[in-house]
Scaffold this motif. Structure first.
Motif, PDB file in Angstrom:
ATOM      1  N   GLY A 171       1.310 -20.399   4.336  1.00  0.00           N
ATOM      2  CA  GLY A 171       0.796 -21.142   3.197  1.00  0.00           C
ATOM      3  C   GLY A 171       1.831 -21.194   2.093  1.00  0.00           C
ATOM      4  O   GLY A 171       2.971 -20.766   2.255  1.00  0.00           O
ATOM      5  N   ASN A 172       1.420 -21.706   0.966  1.00  0.00           N
ATOM      6  CA  ASN A 172       2.313 -21.909  -0.165  1.00  0.00           C
ATOM      7  C   ASN A 172       2.341 -20.647  -1.024  1.00  0.00           C
ATOM      8  O   ASN A 172       1.604 -20.532  -2.001  1.00  0.00           O
ATOM      9  CB  ASN A 172       1.836 -23.124  -0.964  1.00  0.00           C
ATOM     10  CG  ASN A 172       2.868 -23.610  -1.943  1.00  0.00           C
ATOM     11  OD1 ASN A 172       3.995 -23.137  -1.958  1.00  0.00           O
ATOM     12  ND2 ASN A 172       2.470 -24.552  -2.770  1.00  0.00           N
ATOM     13  N   ILE A 173       3.182 -19.674  -0.634  1.00  0.00           N
ATOM     14  CA  ILE A 173       3.278 -18.410  -1.361  1.00  0.00           C
ATOM     15  C   ILE A 173       4.714 -18.174  -1.814  1.00  0.00           C
ATOM     16  O   ILE A 173       5.647 -18.701  -1.220  1.00  0.00           O
ATOM     17  CB  ILE A 173       2.804 -17.212  -0.511  1.00  0.00           C
ATOM     18  CG1 ILE A 173       3.745 -16.967   0.668  1.00  0.00           C
ATOM     19  CG2 ILE A 173       1.375 -17.407  -0.047  1.00  0.00           C
ATOM     20  CD1 ILE A 173       3.549 -15.640   1.336  1.00  0.00           C
ATOM     21  N   SER A 174       4.846 -17.352  -2.864  1.00  0.00           N
ATOM     22  CA  SER A 174       6.199 -16.975  -3.284  1.00  0.00           C
ATOM     23  C   SER A 174       6.530 -15.551  -2.862  1.00  0.00           C
ATOM     24  O   SER A 174       7.697 -15.217  -2.707  1.00  0.00           O
ATOM     25  CB  SER A 174       6.369 -17.131  -4.798  1.00  0.00           C
ATOM     26  OG  SER A 174       5.458 -16.315  -5.491  1.00  0.00           O
ATOM     27  N   GLU A 175       5.509 -14.702  -2.681  1.00  0.00           N
ATOM     28  CA  GLU A 175       5.761 -13.353  -2.174  1.00  0.00           C
ATOM     29  C   GLU A 175       4.471 -12.736  -1.668  1.00  0.00           C
ATOM     30  O   GLU A 175       3.378 -13.185  -1.996  1.00  0.00           O
ATOM     31  CB  GLU A 175       6.409 -12.457  -3.230  1.00  0.00           C
ATOM     32  CG  GLU A 175       5.572 -12.205  -4.457  1.00  0.00           C
ATOM     33  CD  GLU A 175       6.312 -11.368  -5.487  1.00  0.00           C
ATOM     34  OE1 GLU A 175       6.247 -10.132  -5.368  1.00  0.00           O
ATOM     35  OE2 GLU A 175       6.932 -11.958  -6.378  1.00  0.00           O
ATOM     36  N   ALA A 176       4.634 -11.701  -0.844  1.00  0.00           N
ATOM     37  CA  ALA A 176       3.486 -10.971  -0.304  1.00  0.00           C
ATOM     38  C   ALA A 176       3.925  -9.564   0.073  1.00  0.00           C
ATOM     39  O   ALA A 176       5.064  -9.350   0.474  1.00  0.00           O
ATOM     40  CB  ALA A 176       2.924 -11.686   0.928  1.00  0.00           C
ATOM     41  N   ASP A 177       3.015  -8.606  -0.108  1.00  0.00           N
ATOM     42  CA  ASP A 177       3.282  -7.254   0.370  1.00  0.00           C
ATOM     43  C   ASP A 177       1.980  -6.623   0.823  1.00  0.00           C
ATOM     44  O   ASP A 177       0.895  -7.133   0.559  1.00  0.00           O
ATOM     45  CB  ASP A 177       4.004  -6.393  -0.683  1.00  0.00           C
ATOM     46  CG  ASP A 177       3.206  -6.197  -1.954  1.00  0.00           C
ATOM     47  OD1 ASP A 177       2.012  -5.864  -1.871  1.00  0.00           O
ATOM     48  OD2 ASP A 177       3.775  -6.350  -3.046  1.00  0.00           O
ATOM     49  N   ILE A 178       2.125  -5.531   1.551  1.00  0.00           N
ATOM     50  CA  ILE A 178       0.968  -4.842   2.123  1.00  0.00           C
ATOM     51  C   ILE A 178       1.085  -3.353   1.850  1.00  0.00           C
ATOM     52  O   ILE A 178       2.146  -2.763   2.027  1.00  0.00           O
ATOM     53  CB  ILE A 178       0.851  -5.140   3.643  1.00  0.00           C
ATOM     54  CG1 ILE A 178      -0.406  -4.499   4.232  1.00  0.00           C
ATOM     55  CG2 ILE A 178       2.093  -4.697   4.397  1.00  0.00           C
ATOM     56  CD1 ILE A 178      -0.719  -4.985   5.641  1.00  0.00           C
ATOM     57  N   VAL A 179      -0.014  -2.771   1.377  1.00  0.00           N
ATOM     58  CA  VAL A 179      -0.140  -1.316   1.256  1.00  0.00           C
ATOM     59  C   VAL A 179      -0.987  -0.918   2.459  1.00  0.00           C
ATOM     60  O   VAL A 179      -2.176  -1.269   2.533  1.00  0.00           O
ATOM     61  CB  VAL A 179      -0.802  -0.897  -0.073  1.00  0.00           C
ATOM     62  CG1 VAL A 179      -0.955   0.611  -0.136  1.00  0.00           C
ATOM     63  CG2 VAL A 179       0.000  -1.422  -1.260  1.00  0.00           C
ATOM     64  N   ARG A 180      -0.375  -0.198   3.398  1.00  0.00           N
ATOM     65  CA  ARG A 180      -1.016   0.026   4.702  1.00  0.00           C
ATOM     66  C   ARG A 180      -2.255   0.911   4.649  1.00  0.00           C
ATOM     67  O   ARG A 180      -3.170   0.727   5.421  1.00  0.00           O
ATOM     68  CB  ARG A 180      -0.007   0.603   5.679  1.00  0.00           C
ATOM     69  CG  ARG A 180       1.121  -0.379   5.957  1.00  0.00           C
ATOM     70  CD  ARG A 180       2.166   0.213   6.833  1.00  0.00           C
ATOM     71  NE  ARG A 180       2.786   1.337   6.131  1.00  0.00           N
ATOM     72  CZ  ARG A 180       3.550   2.223   6.702  1.00  0.00           C
ATOM     73  NH1 ARG A 180       3.790   2.164   7.985  1.00  0.00           N
ATOM     74  NH2 ARG A 180       4.090   3.186   6.003  1.00  0.00           N
ATOM     75  N   ARG A 181      -2.280   1.914   3.822  1.00  0.00           N
ATOM     76  CA  ARG A 181      -3.397   2.866   3.722  1.00  0.00           C
ATOM     77  C   ARG A 181      -3.667   3.585   5.049  1.00  0.00           C
ATOM     78  O   ARG A 181      -4.805   3.661   5.522  1.00  0.00           O
ATOM     79  CB  ARG A 181      -4.659   2.174   3.249  1.00  0.00           C
ATOM     80  CG  ARG A 181      -4.593   1.648   1.832  1.00  0.00           C
ATOM     81  CD  ARG A 181      -5.879   0.948   1.477  1.00  0.00           C
ATOM     82  NE  ARG A 181      -5.969   0.621   0.076  1.00  0.00           N
ATOM     83  CZ  ARG A 181      -6.803  -0.274  -0.412  1.00  0.00           C
ATOM     84  NH1 ARG A 181      -7.631  -0.928   0.386  1.00  0.00           N
ATOM     85  NH2 ARG A 181      -6.842  -0.509  -1.693  1.00  0.00           N
ATOM     86  N   CYS A 182      -2.615   4.107   5.659  1.00  0.00           N
ATOM     87  CA  CYS A 182      -2.764   4.869   6.901  1.00  0.00           C
ATOM     88  C   CYS A 182      -3.579   6.138   6.639  1.00  0.00           C
ATOM     89  O   CYS A 182      -3.406   6.791   5.618  1.00  0.00           O
ATOM     90  CB  CYS A 182      -1.391   5.249   7.461  1.00  0.00           C
ATOM     91  SG  CYS A 182      -0.355   3.842   7.846  1.00  0.00           S
ATOM     92  N   VAL A 183      -4.469   6.470   7.562  1.00  0.00           N
ATOM     93  CA  VAL A 183      -5.349   7.631   7.421  1.00  0.00           C
ATOM     94  C   VAL A 183      -4.927   8.693   8.428  1.00  0.00           C
ATOM     95  O   VAL A 183      -4.797   8.412   9.619  1.00  0.00           O
ATOM     96  CB  VAL A 183      -6.817   7.247   7.654  1.00  0.00           C
ATOM     97  CG1 VAL A 183      -7.720   8.470   7.586  1.00  0.00           C
ATOM     98  CG2 VAL A 183      -7.260   6.175   6.665  1.00  0.00           C
ATOM     99  N   PHE A 184      -4.736   9.931   7.943  1.00  0.00           N
ATOM    100  CA  PHE A 184      -4.371  11.060   8.798  1.00  0.00           C
ATOM    101  C   PHE A 184      -5.469  12.107   8.744  1.00  0.00           C
ATOM    102  O   PHE A 184      -5.915  12.483   7.665  1.00  0.00           O
ATOM    103  CB  PHE A 184      -3.035  11.676   8.336  1.00  0.00           C
ATOM    104  CG  PHE A 184      -1.901  10.700   8.408  1.00  0.00           C
ATOM    105  CD1 PHE A 184      -1.194  10.535   9.573  1.00  0.00           C
ATOM    106  CD2 PHE A 184      -1.549   9.919   7.311  1.00  0.00           C
ATOM    107  CE1 PHE A 184      -0.148   9.627   9.670  1.00  0.00           C
ATOM    108  CE2 PHE A 184      -0.524   9.012   7.384  1.00  0.00           C
ATOM    109  CZ  PHE A 184       0.190   8.864   8.559  1.00  0.00           C
ATOM    110  N   LEU A 185      -5.912  12.549   9.906  1.00  0.00           N
ATOM    111  CA  LEU A 185      -6.976  13.568   9.981  1.00  0.00           C
ATOM    112  C   LEU A 185      -6.406  14.955  10.092  1.00  0.00           C
ATOM    113  O   LEU A 185      -5.328  15.168  10.521  1.00  0.00           O
ATOM    114  CB  LEU A 185      -7.889  13.270  11.172  1.00  0.00           C
ATOM    115  CG  LEU A 185      -8.543  11.899  11.152  1.00  0.00           C
ATOM    116  CD1 LEU A 185      -9.333  11.689  12.427  1.00  0.00           C
ATOM    117  CD2 LEU A 185      -9.435  11.744   9.947  1.00  0.00           C
TER     118      LEU A 185
END
Length: 108
Positions: A94-108
């Motif tokens: 799509g028409n974006i200028s930037e994107a990022d992801i915070v994964r939120r990995c879960v460790f037991l």
């Protein structure tokens, strides 16, 4: 214990590999700076679409089930992106200028 490492996924229409090193499915926070219009996020075999987005920052919070821009909810369709354990394929279109992801990995 939740690991909230951030990873850039800026390149529109290009698939990236995101690794969830945790022990459970991760419910990420994805931030996209929109230039307006529809935005599609393909994550593994699921498609999530933001409909008629305004310009500016949009947050897709898979943990809390929210899609927000400047305090207002954004119309969307599909299932919010989830990260399986191991490697995940993600592509933002799509028409974006930037994107990022915070994964939120879960460790037991």
């Amino acid at each position: 214990n939740i690991n909230q490492r951030e990873q850039n996924i800026n390149e529109p229409n290009k698939e990236k590999i995101i690794h969830n090193s945790g022990d459970e499915i991760a419910r990420p926070l994805i931030r996209v700076v929109s230039r307006g219009g529809n935005i599609t996020i393909d994550c593994n075999d699921e498609t999530f679409t933001l409909l008629n987005t305004p310009t500016g920052l949009i947050e897709i919070d898979s943990e809390n089930g929210l899609v927000i821009a400047e305090g207002a909810r954004i119309k969307n369709k599909g299932n919010r992106p989830l990260l399986a354990m191991g490697h995940n394929r993600i592509k933002v279109s799509g028409n974006i200028s930037e994107a990022d992801i915070v994964r939120r990995c879960v460790f037991l």
